[in-house]
Motif scaffolding. Structure first.
Motif, PDB file in Angstrom:
ATOM      1  N   ALA A  10       0.838  -1.202   0.000  1.00  0.00           N
ATOM      2  CA  ALA A  10       0.000   0.000   0.000  1.00  0.00           C
ATOM      3  C   ALA A  10       0.875   1.254   0.000  1.00  0.00           C
ATOM      4  CB  ALA A  10      -0.920  -0.006   1.213  1.00  0.00           C
ATOM      5  N   ILE A  11       0.481   2.238  -0.760  1.00  0.00           N
ATOM      6  CA  ILE A  11       1.261   3.470  -0.895  1.00  0.00           C
ATOM      7  C   ILE A  11       1.392   4.182   0.449  1.00  0.00           C
ATOM      8  CG2 ILE A  11       1.295   5.762  -1.949  1.00  0.00           C
ATOM      9  CD1 ILE A  11       0.086   4.462  -4.465  1.00  0.00           C
ATOM     10  N   TYR A  12       0.317   4.247   1.226  1.00  0.00           N
ATOM     11  CA  TYR A  12       0.394   4.960   2.495  1.00  0.00           C
ATOM     12  C   TYR A  12       1.383   4.300   3.452  1.00  0.00           C
ATOM     13  CZ  TYR A  12      -2.574   1.690   5.138  1.00  0.00           C
ATOM     14  OH  TYR A  12      -3.078   0.590   5.776  1.00  0.00           O
ATOM     15  N   THR A  37       1.473  17.047   3.970  1.00  0.00           N
ATOM     16  CA  THR A  37       0.708  16.146   3.118  1.00  0.00           C
ATOM     17  C   THR A  37       0.764  16.609   1.664  1.00  0.00           C
ATOM     18  OG1 THR A  37      -0.777  15.603   4.939  1.00  0.00           O
ATOM     19  CG2 THR A  37      -1.611  15.232   2.726  1.00  0.00           C
ATOM     20  N   ALA A  41       2.447  14.750  -1.502  1.00  0.00           N
ATOM     21  CA  ALA A  41       1.595  14.427  -2.649  1.00  0.00           C
ATOM     22  C   ALA A  41       2.205  14.951  -3.948  1.00  0.00           C
ATOM     23  CB  ALA A  41       0.195  15.006  -2.444  1.00  0.00           C
ATOM     24  N   ILE A  46       0.973  11.687  -5.891  1.00  0.00           N
ATOM     25  CA  ILE A  46      -0.105  10.862  -5.348  1.00  0.00           C
ATOM     26  C   ILE A  46      -1.204  11.769  -4.818  1.00  0.00           C
ATOM     27  CG2 ILE A  46       1.389   8.920  -4.745  1.00  0.00           C
ATOM     28  CD1 ILE A  46       1.278   9.960  -1.828  1.00  0.00           C
ATOM     29  N   ASN A  47      -2.304  11.159  -4.447  1.00  0.00           N
ATOM     30  CA  ASN A  47      -3.427  11.878  -3.864  1.00  0.00           C
ATOM     31  C   ASN A  47      -3.037  12.351  -2.460  1.00  0.00           C
ATOM     32  OD1 ASN A  47      -5.908  12.302  -2.358  1.00  0.00           O
ATOM     33  ND2 ASN A  47      -6.948  11.372  -4.104  1.00  0.00           N
ATOM     34  N   ALA A  49      -4.816  12.668   0.081  1.00  0.00           N
ATOM     35  CA  ALA A  49      -5.462  11.824   1.098  1.00  0.00           C
ATOM     36  C   ALA A  49      -4.618  10.591   1.399  1.00  0.00           C
ATOM     37  CB  ALA A  49      -6.854  11.412   0.637  1.00  0.00           C
ATOM     38  N   THR A  50      -3.940  10.072   0.389  1.00  0.00           N
ATOM     39  CA  THR A  50      -3.066   8.909   0.588  1.00  0.00           C
ATOM     40  C   THR A  50      -1.853   9.303   1.416  1.00  0.00           C
ATOM     41  OG1 THR A  50      -3.792   7.976  -1.519  1.00  0.00           O
ATOM     42  CG2 THR A  50      -1.757   7.099  -0.591  1.00  0.00           C
ATOM     43  N   ALA A  51      -1.278  10.455   1.106  1.00  0.00           N
ATOM     44  CA  ALA A  51      -0.140  10.961   1.887  1.00  0.00           C
ATOM     45  C   ALA A  51      -0.571  11.191   3.332  1.00  0.00           C
ATOM     46  CB  ALA A  51       0.390  12.245   1.272  1.00  0.00           C
ATOM     47  N   LYS A  53      -2.874   9.674   4.963  1.00  0.00           N
ATOM     48  CA  LYS A  53      -3.071   8.384   5.626  1.00  0.00           C
ATOM     49  C   LYS A  53      -1.742   7.840   6.155  1.00  0.00           C
ATOM     50  CE  LYS A  53      -5.547   4.039   4.979  1.00  0.00           C
ATOM     51  NZ  LYS A  53      -6.301   3.192   4.052  1.00  0.00           N
ATOM     52  N   GLY A  54      -0.672   7.992   5.384  1.00  0.00           N
ATOM     53  CA  GLY A  54       0.654   7.549   5.837  1.00  0.00           C
ATOM     54  C   GLY A  54       1.149   8.358   7.014  1.00  0.00           C
TER      55      GLY A  54
END
Length: 125
Positions: A10-12, A37, A41, A46-47, A49-51, A53-54
Motif C-alpha cells: 500500500a502506498i500509504y 501532506t 503528494a 499521489i493523492n 489523502a493517501t499521503a 493516511k501515511g
C-alpha cells in the motif's frame, strides 16, 4: 525525501516507511518538521489523502505529532521507537523462521551462531 514508490504494498504504508527511514538516518531529527501532506503528494505524484493516511499512521504510533496550524513534527524518542518496532518485526519475520529451519536441519544453537557470525563477517567485505 528522494525516494520513489513501488508496486509492492500500500502506498500509504510506503510513505510511513520512508519517513521512518529518514528518521533513522537522521534526516528528520526530534522536534523537526516533516514534509506536509501536500508536499508529499506533489513530490510523489499521489493523492493528498493517501499521503495524509501515511502521516496519520505515524501520528497514531506516536512517531509524529501535529502542531496546529504549523504542521507535523518528529516526536521525542521517535528514532528509538522506530528502531524497537523494526527490531521486533525483524525478530518475528526473520529470526524465528531461521531458528525453526535450523532446528529442522538438526543444527545446534552453537552451529547456528557460528553461521550467523560467519555471514556477518562476509557482509563486512
Amino acid at each position: 525525501m528522494n525516494e520513489t514508490l513501488s508496486d509492492q504494498g500500500a502506498i500509504y504504508l510506503q510513505i510511513a516507511h520512508m519517513i521512518e527511514d529518514d528518521i533513522l538516518r537522521g534526516i528528520y531529527r526530534e522536534e523537526e518538521q516533516v514534509p506536509s501532506t501536500n508536499e508529499l503528494a506533489r513530490a510523489l505524484r499521489i493523492n493528498p489523502a493517501t499521503a495524509a493516511k501515511g502521516i496519520n499512521l505515524l501520528v497514531e504510533q506516536g512517531i509524529l505529532y501535529k502542531r496546529r496550524g504549523i504542521g507535523m513534527f518528529v516526536a521525542p524518542g521517535a528514532g528509538q521507537a522506530v528502531r524497537a518496532s523494526r527490531q521486533a518485526a525483524f525478530y518475528k519475520r526473520f529470526v524465528c523462521p531461521m531458528v525453526k529451519e535450523a532446528a529442522g536441519l538438526g543444527l545446534t544453537v552453537q552451529q547456528l551462531n557460528e553461521m550467523v557470525a560467519r555471514a556477518a563477517e562476509e557482509g563486512k567485505q
